[in-house]
Scaffold this motif. Structure first.
Motif, PDB file in Angstrom:
ATOM      1  N   GLY A 242      35.343  42.045  31.184  1.00 31.69           N
ATOM      2  CA  GLY A 242      34.937  41.155  30.085  1.00 31.69           C
ATOM      3  C   GLY A 242      33.615  40.470  30.372  1.00 31.69           C
ATOM      4  O   GLY A 242      33.134  40.434  31.525  1.00 31.69           O
ATOM      5  N   ASP A 243      33.045  39.942  29.287  1.00 33.69           N
ATOM      6  CA  ASP A 243      31.785  39.194  29.362  1.00 33.69           C
ATOM      7  C   ASP A 243      30.654  40.018  29.998  1.00 33.69           C
ATOM      8  O   ASP A 243      29.788  39.478  30.710  1.00 33.69           O
ATOM      9  CB  ASP A 243      31.967  37.882  30.136  1.00 33.69           C
ATOM     10  N   GLY A 244      30.685  41.341  29.748  1.00 31.26           N
ATOM     11  CA  GLY A 244      29.601  42.193  30.260  1.00 31.26           C
ATOM     12  C   GLY A 244      29.639  42.418  31.760  1.00 31.26           C
ATOM     13  O   GLY A 244      28.615  42.833  32.341  1.00 31.26           O
ATOM     14  N   MET A 245      30.791  42.213  32.385  1.00 31.34           N
ATOM     15  CA  MET A 245      30.918  42.356  33.844  1.00 31.34           C
ATOM     16  C   MET A 245      31.949  43.442  34.192  1.00 31.34           C
ATOM     17  O   MET A 245      32.861  43.717  33.403  1.00 31.34           O
ATOM     18  CB  MET A 245      31.350  41.040  34.473  1.00 31.34           C
ATOM     19  N   PHE A 246      31.782  44.023  35.349  1.00 30.29           N
ATOM     20  CA  PHE A 246      32.782  44.969  35.850  1.00 30.29           C
ATOM     21  C   PHE A 246      33.022  44.720  37.336  1.00 30.29           C
ATOM     22  O   PHE A 246      32.175  44.135  38.032  1.00 30.29           O
ATOM     23  CB  PHE A 246      32.339  46.421  35.621  1.00 30.29           C
ATOM     24  N   VAL A 247      34.199  45.160  37.798  1.00 29.59           N
ATOM     25  CA  VAL A 247      34.546  45.075  39.226  1.00 29.59           C
ATOM     26  C   VAL A 247      34.815  46.493  39.712  1.00 29.59           C
ATOM     27  O   VAL A 247      35.571  47.248  39.082  1.00 29.59           O
ATOM     28  CB  VAL A 247      35.778  44.186  39.467  1.00 29.59           C
ATOM     29  N   GLY A 248      34.196  46.826  40.834  1.00 26.67           N
ATOM     30  CA  GLY A 248      34.412  48.171  41.387  1.00 26.67           C
ATOM     31  C   GLY A 248      34.111  48.221  42.873  1.00 26.67           C
ATOM     32  O   GLY A 248      33.406  47.358  43.417  1.00 26.67           O
ATOM     33  N   ALA A 249      34.689  49.202  43.530  1.00 28.72           N
ATOM     34  CA  ALA A 249      34.361  49.476  44.937  1.00 28.72           C
ATOM     35  C   ALA A 249      33.118  50.355  44.914  1.00 28.72           C
ATOM     36  O   ALA A 249      33.197  51.555  44.662  1.00 28.72           O
ATOM     37  CB  ALA A 249      35.524  50.180  45.640  1.00 28.72           C
ATOM     38  N   GLN A 250      31.949  49.737  45.151  1.00 29.89           N
ATOM     39  CA  GLN A 250      30.683  50.416  44.903  1.00 29.89           C
ATOM     40  C   GLN A 250      30.314  51.450  45.973  1.00 29.89           C
ATOM     41  O   GLN A 250      30.123  52.620  45.689  1.00 29.89           O
ATOM     42  CB  GLN A 250      29.559  49.390  44.785  1.00 29.89           C
ATOM     43  N   ASN A 251      30.185  50.999  47.217  1.00 31.64           N
ATOM     44  CA  ASN A 251      29.736  51.875  48.306  1.00 31.64           C
ATOM     45  C   ASN A 251      30.019  51.188  49.640  1.00 31.64           C
ATOM     46  O   ASN A 251      30.387  50.014  49.675  1.00 31.64           O
ATOM     47  CB  ASN A 251      28.236  52.203  48.153  1.00 31.64           C
ATOM     48  N   PRO A 252      29.836  51.889  50.761  1.00 36.76           N
ATOM     49  CA  PRO A 252      30.149  51.303  52.073  1.00 36.76           C
ATOM     50  C   PRO A 252      29.343  50.057  52.400  1.00 36.76           C
ATOM     51  O   PRO A 252      29.803  49.204  53.167  1.00 36.76           O
ATOM     52  CB  PRO A 252      29.827  52.439  53.052  1.00 36.76           C
ATOM     53  N   SER A 253      28.125  49.929  51.849  1.00 34.73           N
ATOM     54  CA  SER A 253      27.292  48.775  52.196  1.00 34.73           C
ATOM     55  C   SER A 253      27.665  47.521  51.418  1.00 34.73           C
ATOM     56  O   SER A 253      27.535  46.401  51.925  1.00 34.73           O
ATOM     57  CB  SER A 253      25.812  49.100  51.958  1.00 34.73           C
ATOM     58  N   SER A 254      28.153  47.686  50.178  1.00 32.36           N
ATOM     59  CA  SER A 254      28.474  46.499  49.370  1.00 32.36           C
ATOM     60  C   SER A 254      29.965  46.246  49.226  1.00 32.36           C
ATOM     61  O   SER A 254      30.387  45.124  48.941  1.00 32.36           O
ATOM     62  CB  SER A 254      27.847  46.639  47.970  1.00 32.36           C
TER      63      SER A 254
END
Length: 273
Positions: A242-254
């Motif tokens: 919501g509100d133009g945001m997302f949650v995700g497991a991006q990559n090993p560094s972040s």
């Protein structure tokens, strides 16, 4: 007269000195002749004896020469055999080196092709992202609000539970193949989040990108699954909160993060709630 006078004397008559001397001379001459003849015969007989004595010496020398010749022949044969072995080994080594070179060239060619394919895929992904950014920018320029134009920005029910779960994982590590609880990869986080509300999703991004109903990026609702890449061939997924945001497991560094859609605009979305 003696009574034995009429008996002839039994003694042999004496030889005169001259006859004895003559006979002695004859005998001496004969003996001398025999001695000379014997000496001459001995001298003549000495020649074959001398040759016979020399024969063993000649035979021994010949035997030595034959032995030396045999040794030389044997050594030459050994040298030829050794050279043949060396030639065989050299030919075998050359053949093996040729095979190794061909194998190395084949492996190098395979690596080159793999690198070119990887570069092509990355270029395609960058082009796809660029296209999606252009589309989103155009939508924003015409007054279309991504995620808020028609859908609700407030999560309720199962969507609220999914969003609560993914936000609780922010800051945890990204590990390829992980599904929690201390680390996740992108599809592992999405699968585990929806499992909290009793929804069983496929394990990988490609399948999750077609698990629900395709929805427009301009009509997102909290709890929708975002994907990057094509539907059915997605390489990354996350959860819209919501509100133009997302949650995700991006990559090993972040690791697991919350980001705005403008950070990395998705390619599409599916709705399973």
């Amino acid at each position: 007269m003696s009574h034995t006078a009429h008996i002839r004397s039994h003694r042999k008559p004496r030889r005169s000195a001259s006859k004895v001397a003559m006979r002695a001379g004859v005998a001496g001459g004969v003996l001398s002749t025999l001695a000379v003849a014997g000496a001459s015969g001995s001298a003549n007989a000495a020649e074959p004896v001398t040759q016979t004595l020399e024969l063993p010496t000649l035979t021994a020398d010949l035997a030595t020469q034959v032995a030396q010749s045999a040794d030389a022949t044997q050594q030459a044969a050994a040298n030829y055999a050794l050279q043949a072995e060396r030639d065989t080994a050299a030919a075998k080594a050359a053949k093996q080196a040729k095979a190794d070179l061909a194998d190395a060239k084949q492996k190098a060619e395979a690596k080159r092709k793999a690198a070119e394919e990887a570069a092509r895929k990355k270029a395609a992904e960058r082009a796809s992202r660029s296209t999606e950014r252009t589309t989103l920018s155009t939508s924003a320029g015409t007054g279309t609000s991504v995620g808020t134009s028609t859908g609700s920005s407030t999560a309720t029910g199962s969507a609220a539970a999914v969003i609560s779960f993914v936000k609780a994982q922010i800051g945890k590590a990204y590990v390829s193949g992980a599904t929690g609880p201390s680390a996740y990869d992108c599809s592992g986080l999405v699968q585990t989040a929806f499992k909290q509300v009793g929804i069983s999703l496929p394990r990988v991004s490609q399948d999750q990108s077609t698990a629900g109903t395709q929805v427009s990026l301009s009509n997102l609702q909290p709890g929708d699954i975002l994907y990057w890449g094509g539907a059915g061939s997605a390489y990354h997924v996350a959860v819209y909160v919501g509100d133009g945001m997302f949650v995700g497991a991006q990559n090993p560094s972040s690791g697991v993060v919350e980001k705005p859609l403008s950070y990395d605009p998705p390619s599409g979305a599916v709705r399973v709630l």
